[in-house]
Design an enzyme around this catalytic site. Structure first.
Site, PDB file in Angstrom:
ATOM      1  N   SER A 183       2.715  -4.036 -11.837  1.00 20.38           N
ATOM      2  CA  SER A 183       3.321  -2.998 -10.999  1.00 20.38           C
ATOM      3  C   SER A 183       4.644  -3.465 -10.394  1.00 20.38           C
ATOM      4  CB  SER A 183       2.333  -2.604  -9.892  1.00 20.38           C
ATOM      5  OG  SER A 183       2.611  -1.307  -9.440  1.00 20.38           O
ATOM      6  N   GLY A 216       3.982   0.715 -14.111  1.00 19.27           N
ATOM      7  CA  GLY A 216       4.744  -0.463 -13.718  1.00 19.27           C
ATOM      8  C   GLY A 216       6.205  -0.190 -13.423  1.00 19.27           C
ATOM      9  N   GLU A 251       2.144   5.882 -18.097  1.00 15.22           N
ATOM     10  CA  GLU A 251       1.226   6.152 -16.971  1.00 15.22           C
ATOM     11  C   GLU A 251       1.834   5.717 -15.648  1.00 15.22           C
ATOM     12  OE1 GLU A 251      -2.219   3.728 -17.595  1.00 15.22           O
ATOM     13  OE2 GLU A 251      -2.545   4.483 -19.597  1.00 15.22           O
ATOM     14  N   PRO A 252       2.961   6.275 -15.252  1.00 22.68           N
ATOM     15  CA  PRO A 252       3.555   5.824 -13.988  1.00 22.68           C
ATOM     16  C   PRO A 252       2.759   6.260 -12.774  1.00 22.68           C
ATOM     17  CG  PRO A 252       4.861   7.598 -14.973  1.00 22.68           C
ATOM     18  CD  PRO A 252       3.699   7.358 -15.882  1.00 22.68           C
ATOM     19  N   GLY A 253       2.729   5.391 -11.787  1.00 20.37           N
ATOM     20  CA  GLY A 253       2.162   5.741 -10.488  1.00 20.37           C
ATOM     21  C   GLY A 253       3.289   5.772  -9.481  1.00 20.37           C
ATOM     22  N   ARG A 254       3.678   4.563  -9.029  1.00 22.09           N
ATOM     23  CA  ARG A 254       4.615   4.500  -7.905  1.00 22.09           C
ATOM     24  C   ARG A 254       5.966   5.141  -8.222  1.00 22.09           C
ATOM     25  NH1 ARG A 254       4.687  -0.076  -5.133  1.00 22.09           N
ATOM     26  NH2 ARG A 254       3.016  -1.175  -6.194  1.00 22.09           N
ATOM     27  N   CYS A 320      -8.351  -6.550  14.452  1.00 19.96           N
ATOM     28  CA  CYS A 320      -8.431  -7.913  14.988  1.00 19.96           C
ATOM     29  C   CYS A 320      -8.250  -8.975  13.910  1.00 19.96           C
ATOM     30  CB  CYS A 320      -9.787  -8.128  15.644  1.00 19.96           C
ATOM     31  SG  CYS A 320     -10.012  -7.088  17.069  1.00 19.96           S
ATOM     32  N   ASP A 321      -8.183  -8.557  12.659  1.00 24.10           N
ATOM     33  CA  ASP A 321      -8.138  -9.487  11.533  1.00 24.10           C
ATOM     34  C   ASP A 321      -6.719 -10.030  11.350  1.00 24.10           C
ATOM     35  OD1 ASP A 321      -8.264 -10.717   9.095  1.00 24.10           O
ATOM     36  OD2 ASP A 321      -9.508  -9.167   8.180  1.00 24.10           O
ATOM     37  N   TYR A 350       0.413   3.959  -3.048  1.00 30.71           N
ATOM     38  CA  TYR A 350      -0.533   2.945  -2.559  1.00 30.71           C
ATOM     39  C   TYR A 350      -0.467   2.812  -1.029  1.00 30.71           C
ATOM     40  CZ  TYR A 350      -0.369   1.999  -7.526  1.00 30.71           C
ATOM     41  OH  TYR A 350      -0.396   2.138  -8.881  1.00 30.71           O
TER      42      TYR A 350
HETATM   43  C1  LIG Z   1      -4.203   1.392 -16.109  1.00 34.79           C
HETATM   44  C2  LIG Z   1      -3.145   1.683 -15.089  1.00 34.79           C
HETATM   45  N1  LIG Z   1      -2.210   2.594 -15.375  1.00 34.79           N
HETATM   46  C3  LIG Z   1      -1.235   2.901 -14.493  1.00 34.79           C
HETATM   47  C4  LIG Z   1      -1.168   2.297 -13.259  1.00 34.79           C
HETATM   48  C5  LIG Z   1      -0.047   2.676 -12.323  1.00 34.79           C
HETATM   49  O1  LIG Z   1       0.794   1.595 -12.114  1.00 34.79           O
HETATM   50  P1  LIG Z   1       2.160   1.753 -11.328  1.00 34.79           P
HETATM   51  O2  LIG Z   1       1.857   2.406 -10.036  1.00 34.79           O
HETATM   52  O3  LIG Z   1       2.649   0.354 -11.181  1.00 34.79           O
HETATM   53  O4  LIG Z   1       3.072   2.588 -12.170  1.00 34.79           O
HETATM   54  C6  LIG Z   1      -2.117   1.313 -12.920  1.00 34.79           C
HETATM   55  C7  LIG Z   1      -2.073   0.632 -11.620  1.00 34.79           C
HETATM   56  O5  LIG Z   1      -2.849  -0.211 -11.285  1.00 34.79           O
HETATM   57  C8  LIG Z   1      -3.141   1.000 -13.860  1.00 34.79           C
HETATM   58  O6  LIG Z   1      -4.076   0.083 -13.587  1.00 34.79           O
END
Ligand SMILES: Cc1ncc(COP(=O)(O)O)c(C=O)c1O
Length: 388
Positions: A183, A216, A251-254, A320-321, A350
């Site tokens: 990521s 990623g 498969e982008p997330g962030r 408290c951690d 995230y």
């Molecule tokens: C299988 C898979 N695809 C896509 C993602 C999304 O990754 P990112 O948010 O870095 O684009 C993740 C994140 O853990 C993942 O495990």
């Protein structure tokens, strides 16, 4: 439905909150989605784990995202309920038999990932030996170039990949390869290296129908990270150079959601250059620790944002951690004091997805904010041209 405000300052003035608030900007998410879907020569699957807030998922849909990387049956159910026309793909290499069966029989999922022969057998059994499976093998690839490495947990090396794919051929209507370079990857060449590995495997088995280049892709936290288009150029170049003719997906997330939200958090105590906040690592701010102090932070009062001389601060969360610390330097206006609100920008990814109720601190407050995201302008000399 969340309440809508013209700005974070207006939210503070009208609501006087006591707990952290996630400020979602759906128009920015929609615009970002449109850009990414247009730029990528294949299907764009949003990685739901990154932020599963319904407002976020609906904004992505409006921006043209039609495919979703769902990693649990809970995510499959959520997406199917909110967006009945969406296509879900089960991209987690380890799933329960019940989850596979429900995904296949009730939600129309056909695309499943595996990286072990027992998982392959599980998918085949749970779908009653279906003839229309699209099975994707997860490859191990190096994690250099990414801030958060995902190596070690999933994925197989070349020879095992070839063996498993040959085995899967007779059980699947279509085969694919998938990997994740890690990521917040800031090196487009990481994708070229991973595609070289995938191509070697694909050629060894006489070709595959799909290549999934994973997620990623970096969010522009600091502003000097390469843009998505640079990654597309590297990916397409590598696919062509290695003679791959299969269909592409990512498969982008962030990348899709990071700039679509900020987090408002209140300062409960100032001790010199240390600020103790009502949000932290167990709340919405885990990424401030795990990827470090690269998030834009401003002081905002009900009357508006406050400018002034900047100083470096360390941040601490409310529990408290001692893990609940976010070492600096976080660059914040010097005059900040107890009772002030900080708005942390670029917090769409995230953030609330990782929130816990640890130590009795939790806040599910989400608001819609209609401004253009002040933090976008702070990262580059040229403001990013996104919808107002
Ligand atoms: C299988 C898979 N695809 C896509 C993602 C999304 O990754 P990112 O948010 O870095 O684009 C993740 C994140 O853990 C993942 O495990």
């Amino acid at each position: 439905m969340a309440d809508t405000f013209g700005s974070a300052a207006a939210l503070l003035a009208l609501r006087s909150p006591e707990n952290p608030v996630v400020c979602v900007r759906p128009h920015l998410i929609e615009a970002r989605a449109r850009k990414v879907v247009t730029a990528f020569p294949g299907d764009v699957l949003y990685a739901v784990k990154c932020n599963d807030t319904p407002i976020v998922l609906e904004a992505l849909w409006r921006g043209g995202v039609r495919h979703f990387d769902t990693a649990s049956i809970g995510e499959v159910r959520l997406v199917r309920r909110l967006l009945p026309q969406a296509r879900c793909h089960f991209m987690h290499p380890v799933k329960s038999a019940e989850a596979i069966a429900e995904a296949y029989h009730r939600h129309g999922v056909r695309r499943f990932v595996f990286d072990h022969e027992d998982e392959l057998a599980k998918i085949v059994a749970a779908t009653d030996r279906a003839r229309d499976l699209e099975l994707f093998l997860r490859l191990a690839v190096p994690g250099q170039g990414s801030l958060l490495s995902l190596t070690g947990k999933f994925g197989v090396e070349r020879d095992e990949a070839v063996r498993l794919l040959r085995r899967a051929r007779g059980m699947a209507a279509e085969l694919g390869l998938t990997f994740h370079v890690g990521s917040q990857c800031v090196d487009p060449e990481a994708f070229e290296r991973a595609i070289a590995i995938a191509a070697d495997v694909a050629h060894a088995v006489g070709g595959v129908e799909h290549l999934d280049v994973g997620g990623g892709f970096p969010a522009l936290y600091k502003g000097d990270e390469p843009e998505f288009e640079a990654f597309v150029t590297s990916i397409v170049g590598a696919v062509v150079a290695h003679g791959l003719t299969c269909r592409l997906q990512c498969e982008p997330g962030r990348l899709l959601v990071a700039d679509g939200a900020s987090v408002l958090t209140r300062v409960e105590l100032r001790r010199g250059r240390s600020l103790y906040l009502n949000d932290g690592v167990y709340g919405n701010l885990a990424e401030l620790k795990w990827i470090g102090p690269q998030f834009p932070i401003r002081l905002v009062r009900p009357s508006g944002p406050v400018d002034g001389e900047i100083e470096d601060f360390d941040l601490y969360g409310p529990t408290c951690d001692s893990i609940d610390s976010m070492p600096g330097p976080h660059r914040i206006v010097r005059e900040v004091s107890e009772g002030d609100w900080l708005e942390v920008g670029m917090m769409g990814a995230y953030s609330n997805a990782l929130r816990t109720g640890f130590n009795g601190f939790t806040s599910e407050a989400v608001a819609i904010v209609r401004d253009r995201g002040w933090y976008l302008d702070t990262r580059r000399d040229e403001p990013t041209a996104l919808a107002a």
